[in-house]
Design a protein around this motif. Structure first.
Motif, PDB file in Angstrom:
ATOM      1  N   SER A  58      -9.646  11.040 -10.272  1.00  0.00           N
ATOM      2  CA  SER A  58      -9.971  11.704 -11.974  1.00  0.00           C
ATOM      3  C   SER A  58      -8.480  12.860 -11.873  1.00  0.00           C
ATOM      4  CB  SER A  58     -10.667  12.942 -12.449  1.00  0.00           C
ATOM      5  OG  SER A  58     -12.280  12.542 -12.461  1.00  0.00           O
ATOM      6  N   GLU A  59      -7.966  13.659 -11.078  1.00  0.00           N
ATOM      7  CA  GLU A  59      -6.641  14.256 -11.360  1.00  0.00           C
ATOM      8  C   GLU A  59      -5.380  14.002 -10.875  1.00  0.00           C
ATOM      9  OE1 GLU A  59      -7.654  17.610  -9.007  1.00  0.00           O
ATOM     10  OE2 GLU A  59      -9.674  18.536 -10.364  1.00  0.00           O
ATOM     11  N   LEU A  60      -5.313  12.587 -10.102  1.00  0.00           N
ATOM     12  CA  LEU A  60      -4.264  12.028  -9.722  1.00  0.00           C
ATOM     13  C   LEU A  60      -3.590  10.534 -11.005  1.00  0.00           C
ATOM     14  CD1 LEU A  60      -3.330  11.658  -7.001  1.00  0.00           C
ATOM     15  CD2 LEU A  60      -3.976   9.608  -7.231  1.00  0.00           C
ATOM     16  N   GLU A  61      -2.538  11.501 -10.977  1.00  0.00           N
ATOM     17  CA  GLU A  61      -2.256  10.015 -11.565  1.00  0.00           C
ATOM     18  C   GLU A  61      -1.415   9.026 -11.301  1.00  0.00           C
ATOM     19  OE1 GLU A  61       2.818  10.598 -12.897  1.00  0.00           O
ATOM     20  OE2 GLU A  61       1.972  12.176 -14.254  1.00  0.00           O
ATOM     21  N   ASP A  62      -1.912   8.181 -12.016  1.00  0.00           N
ATOM     22  CA  ASP A  62      -1.424   6.577 -12.090  1.00  0.00           C
ATOM     23  C   ASP A  62      -0.114   6.739 -11.717  1.00  0.00           C
ATOM     24  OD1 ASP A  62      -1.600   3.945 -11.392  1.00  0.00           O
ATOM     25  OD2 ASP A  62      -2.606   3.304 -12.978  1.00  0.00           O
ATOM     26  N   PRO A  63       0.547   6.057 -10.373  1.00  0.00           N
ATOM     27  CA  PRO A  63       1.845   5.274 -10.470  1.00  0.00           C
ATOM     28  C   PRO A  63       2.441   4.572 -11.191  1.00  0.00           C
ATOM     29  CG  PRO A  63       1.085   5.533  -8.447  1.00  0.00           C
ATOM     30  CD  PRO A  63      -0.465   5.733  -9.499  1.00  0.00           C
ATOM     31  N   LYS A  64       1.588   3.787 -11.327  1.00  0.00           N
ATOM     32  CA  LYS A  64       1.931   2.270 -12.064  1.00  0.00           C
ATOM     33  C   LYS A  64       2.724   2.972 -13.591  1.00  0.00           C
ATOM     34  CE  LYS A  64       0.151  -1.288 -10.067  1.00  0.00           C
ATOM     35  NZ  LYS A  64      -0.838  -2.525 -10.183  1.00  0.00           N
ATOM     36  N   HIS A 112      -8.295   6.195   0.852  1.00  0.00           N
ATOM     37  CA  HIS A 112      -7.894   7.199  -0.784  1.00  0.00           C
ATOM     38  C   HIS A 112      -6.378   6.815  -0.628  1.00  0.00           C
ATOM     39  CE1 HIS A 112     -11.474   9.621  -0.677  1.00  0.00           C
ATOM     40  NE2 HIS A 112     -11.944   9.100  -0.413  1.00  0.00           N
ATOM     41  N   GLN A 113      -5.669   6.782   0.134  1.00  0.00           N
ATOM     42  CA  GLN A 113      -4.206   6.411   0.130  1.00  0.00           C
ATOM     43  C   GLN A 113      -4.411   5.054  -0.201  1.00  0.00           C
ATOM     44  OE1 GLN A 113      -3.161   9.944   0.231  1.00  0.00           O
ATOM     45  NE2 GLN A 113      -0.959   8.851   0.690  1.00  0.00           N
ATOM     46  N   ILE A 114      -5.310   3.962   0.076  1.00  0.00           N
ATOM     47  CA  ILE A 114      -4.837   2.714  -0.820  1.00  0.00           C
ATOM     48  C   ILE A 114      -4.799   2.759  -1.855  1.00  0.00           C
ATOM     49  CG2 ILE A 114      -5.757   0.157   0.333  1.00  0.00           C
ATOM     50  CD1 ILE A 114      -5.459   0.984   2.894  1.00  0.00           C
ATOM     51  N   ALA A 115      -6.034   3.376  -2.263  1.00  0.00           N
ATOM     52  CA  ALA A 115      -6.659   3.055  -3.756  1.00  0.00           C
ATOM     53  C   ALA A 115      -5.345   3.482  -4.713  1.00  0.00           C
ATOM     54  CB  ALA A 115      -8.012   3.430  -3.167  1.00  0.00           C
ATOM     55  N   LYS A 116      -4.758   4.922  -4.085  1.00  0.00           N
ATOM     56  CA  LYS A 116      -3.794   5.555  -4.747  1.00  0.00           C
ATOM     57  C   LYS A 116      -3.124   4.831  -5.166  1.00  0.00           C
ATOM     58  CE  LYS A 116      -5.727  10.624  -3.614  1.00  0.00           C
ATOM     59  NZ  LYS A 116      -5.406  11.561  -2.907  1.00  0.00           N
ATOM     60  N   THR A 136       1.043  -1.047  -0.012  1.00  0.00           N
ATOM     61  CA  THR A 136      -0.057   0.078   0.175  1.00  0.00           C
ATOM     62  C   THR A 136       0.499   1.582   0.021  1.00  0.00           C
ATOM     63  OG1 THR A 136       0.041   0.181   2.507  1.00  0.00           O
ATOM     64  CG2 THR A 136      -1.833  -1.134   1.134  1.00  0.00           C
ATOM     65  N   GLY A 137       2.319   1.371   0.099  1.00  0.00           N
ATOM     66  CA  GLY A 137       3.334   2.647   0.528  1.00  0.00           C
ATOM     67  C   GLY A 137       2.580   3.040   1.603  1.00  0.00           C
ATOM     68  N   GLN A 138       1.846   2.885   2.918  1.00  0.00           N
ATOM     69  CA  GLN A 138       1.092   2.780   3.736  1.00  0.00           C
ATOM     70  C   GLN A 138       2.285   2.320   5.036  1.00  0.00           C
ATOM     71  OE1 GLN A 138      -0.627   6.330   3.608  1.00  0.00           O
ATOM     72  NE2 GLN A 138       0.041   5.415   1.309  1.00  0.00           N
ATOM     73  N   ARG A 139       3.520   2.733   6.201  1.00  0.00           N
ATOM     74  CA  ARG A 139       4.338   2.288   6.398  1.00  0.00           C
ATOM     75  C   ARG A 139       3.595   1.280   7.671  1.00  0.00           C
ATOM     76  NH1 ARG A 139       7.651   6.864   5.491  1.00  0.00           N
ATOM     77  NH2 ARG A 139       6.386   7.660   7.874  1.00  0.00           N
ATOM     78  N   THR A 161       4.154  10.668   1.092  1.00  0.00           N
ATOM     79  CA  THR A 161       2.535  10.047   1.088  1.00  0.00           C
ATOM     80  C   THR A 161       2.327   8.335   0.262  1.00  0.00           C
ATOM     81  OG1 THR A 161       1.018  10.803  -0.155  1.00  0.00           O
ATOM     82  CG2 THR A 161       2.633  10.837  -1.607  1.00  0.00           C
ATOM     83  N   ASN A 162       4.052   8.421   0.037  1.00  0.00           N
ATOM     84  CA  ASN A 162       4.080   6.276  -0.892  1.00  0.00           C
ATOM     85  C   ASN A 162       5.131   6.574  -0.661  1.00  0.00           C
ATOM     86  OD1 ASN A 162       3.123   4.022  -2.204  1.00  0.00           O
ATOM     87  ND2 ASN A 162       4.226   5.068  -4.052  1.00  0.00           N
ATOM     88  N   VAL A 163       5.582   4.672   0.160  1.00  0.00           N
ATOM     89  CA  VAL A 163       7.146   4.791   0.351  1.00  0.00           C
ATOM     90  C   VAL A 163       7.185   3.437   0.131  1.00  0.00           C
ATOM     91  CG1 VAL A 163       8.956   4.381   2.273  1.00  0.00           C
ATOM     92  CG2 VAL A 163       6.987   6.290   2.961  1.00  0.00           C
ATOM     93  N   PRO A 164       8.704   3.328  -0.979  1.00  0.00           N
ATOM     94  CA  PRO A 164       8.363   1.710  -1.166  1.00  0.00           C
ATOM     95  C   PRO A 164       8.888   0.968   0.240  1.00  0.00           C
ATOM     96  CG  PRO A 164       9.632   2.723  -2.482  1.00  0.00           C
ATOM     97  CD  PRO A 164       9.303   3.762  -1.373  1.00  0.00           C
TER      98      PRO A 164
END
Length: 588
Positions: A276-282, A245-249, A213-216, A511-514
């Motif tokens: 709609s505005e958010l860029e898909d990191p994938k 929202h964070q998990i979905a993104k 999820t990118g959430q530590r 916001t998103n951590v590998p």
């Protein structure tokens, strides 16, 4: 569609038909002169009970009820993604174009666009044996997702005709299949499936890969598998929706199904605008390219709220059958349970605890048990992960929805009001939360992240629990009376809370951590703990150690080290060693 009966009585969304009829249980019907969508929920010789999914105001006894002969179903085909539906799969964008911002009772629209032509690549040949789940065609549904149209379950036979590659609508036949009884059936791009019946699979697998999820605090302390289930209970304002929202993104699911079940309309508007505005990191495309929204807001008919989660999970199972990993965000199951309670009251059923129906637990189980990592009928593997928000009144986790949900999920991310008030987000309580997937995921973490990942996680949890016990003493008699090793535990726990568990959703790096960075951050924090513990064991006072800025510097790693510059974290380990050597040299 033909008229079978007339309305005898009306009680809100519940409609009664008197006398014996030919309706079937769970059949979809059209009710009244306005032909409102309904479902048969009870049958006997004397009375038929219908649950209507639209507003029944103005309806009168004597109006007709029409039979469809089909169960309450959704249409599955290209056009689902990058769309927003209500609880019974009516596209809200199309409704807005026809009747404006408010849904009228007489509006009737197709779930999917039947006139749009899709570029189709057929993947089967004449003479090929096919069965349920066999992929017959591929369609580029969005820039991100290839839609794989399949033979509907329970159909088996031989392909006798195929169309050439080209552009077709979802209703035009793509292949003709001669079934085992020699009947020939047309197979288009789209199919229907009843929402209350799980789509069949070949077998269920144990989850062994995490949904990252990118959430530590989730990925490290309370992980969930692909195909797993989780609950996010919390009072108003504790961050349930934001966490989803964070998990979905940022989760590594291929498809997101977001079910807004009984939430405020402005929240769903925010989701739609943000996605709609958010860029898909994938892919770099819009996140909506791999997302479908089910919106049944608090001002929509309550009966459709009850159906919305079944609609959402049926769409998720359909994409799972294509081999995709799907994540469902249900926000919130408490509002869905309240819809159950209202409908149960209308039906004059015997109430159970807090007025909820006695079958609340079984309905929750029916929903969550449709999650899983599956081998599909076509031999592909796909998963449906279900993450449900729970909104207990007053933040009381002992209420029925939360307690029954805990019985059927293996992750419990309990949100804490105190943490939220301190602006510590995600406000997941590390004392009240748990994950039963840790042992299942240990081999994966060991092989793909770090051999020490699970052991480091265990140490982090031990420090946090020790701090909780020590803080009870501190509140009574103060921290000055504690020995230095316990003072160190409290200080390192502070570093963990502020530098690791607290995460800024609006910071580009945080916001998103590998996972690789998460593992390295744990190593740095625990290296500091071990070095300081050794110094204290040699008689160095904690007050001396606190004179160094090293503790504050470790807290800001999450901001100072970019996610693609993990080699810089080795410099922090070297700096901790220099701090250790400096203390040793100056106090020799």
């Amino acid at each position: 569609m033909k008229q079978i009966a007339t309305i005898y009585g009306i009680n809100g969304p519940i409609v009664y038909v008197k006398g014996k009829t030919t309706f079937q249980m769970s059949e979809m019907v059209y009710v009244g002169n306005s032909k409102l969508v309904g479902e048969i929920i009870s049958l006997n010789n004397d009375m038929t009970t219908i649950q209507v999914y639209e507003e029944t105001s103005g309806m009168k006894p004597g109006e007709p009820v029409y039979s469809t002969g089909e169960q309450m179903s959704v249409k599955l085909g290209p056009g689902i993604l990058n769309n927003i539906f209500d609880g019974i799969e009516r596209p809200l964008k199309t409704i807005e174009e026809q009747v404006g911002q408010y849904i009228t009772k007489t509006v009737q629209v197709e779930p999917l666009d039947t006139e749009r032509k899709w570029p189709v690549h057929v993947t089967v040949q004449v003479g090929q044996e096919v069965m349920g789940g066999t992929i017959i065609a591929e369609v580029q549904e969005t820039k991100t997702i290839v839609h794989k149209s399949m033979i509907p379950p329970h159909i088996e036979g031989k392909v006798v005709e195929v169309v050439p590659d080209g552009e077709y609508t979802i209703t035009e036949p793509i292949v003709k299949v001669k079934q085992l009884d020699d009947t020939i059936i047309d197979i288009p791009l789209a199919q229907k499936w009843p929402i209350r019946i799980p789509r069949p699979v070949r077998r269920r697998h144990e989850g062994s890969v995490p949904l990252i999820t990118g959430q530590r605090i989730i990925d490290t302390l309370f992980p969930i598998t692909k195909g797993g289930t989780a609950a996010i209970p919390g009072g108003f304002g504790t961050g349930k929706t934001m966490m989803q929202h964070q998990i979905a993104k940022y989760s590594d699911a291929d498809i997101i199904v977001y079910i807004g079940c009984g939430e405020r309309g402005n929240e769903m508007t925010e989701v739609l605008e943000d996605f709609s505005e958010l860029e898909d990191p994938k892919s770099g495309n819009s996140l909506m390219e791999r997302t479908v929204l089910i919106a049944n807001t608090s001002n929509m008919p309550v009966a459709a709220r009850e159906a919305s989660i079944y609609t959402g999970i049926t769409l998720a199972e359909y994409y799972r059958d294509m081999g995709y990993d799907v994540a469902i965000m249900a926000d919130s199951t408490s509002r869905w349970a309240e819809a159950l309670r209202e409908l149960s009251g209308r039906l004059e059923e015997m109430p159970a605890e807090e007025g909820f129906p006695a079958y609340l637990a079984s309905r929750l189980a029916t929903f969550y048990e449709r999650a899983g990592l599956m081998q599909n009928l076509n031999e592909t593997e796909g998963s449906v992960s279900v993450i449900g928000a729970v909104s207990p009144q007053g933040g009381d986790f002992s209420e029925p929805v939360t307690q029954n949900t805990k019985r059927f999920v293996r992750c419990f991310w309990g949100l804490d009001r105190g943490l939220a008030n301190e602006r510590h987000y995600p406000a997941v309580s590390w004392l009240n939360s748990y994950s039963l997937y840790v042992d299942d995921l240990s081999p994966w973490y060991r092989d793909h992240v770090s051999p020490d990942f699970i052991n480091n996680r265990r140490q982090i949890m031990e420090i946090l629990h020790q701090e909780s016990s020590l803080m009870d003493i501190v509140k009574l008699i103060g921290s000055d009376v504690l020995p230095d090793d316990q003072k160190l535990t409290i200080e390192i726990a502070r570093v963990i809370r502020l530098g690791y568990l607290q995460q800024d959703a609006f910071h580009q790096e945080d916001t998103n951590v590998p996972l690789a960075k998460q593992a390295k951050m744990m190593e740095v924090i625990l290296h500091l703990y071990r070095q300081c513990r050794e110094l204290i064991s040699m008689g160095m006072p904690m007050s001396l150690l606190l004179e160094s800025p090293i503790f504050s510097k470790i807290v800001t790693i999450k901001y100072d080290v970019r996610n693609d510059q993990l080699e810089l974290l080795d410099q922090y380990i070297e700096e901790i060693d220099q701090f250790y050597n400096h203390i040793m040299a100056t106090n020799a």
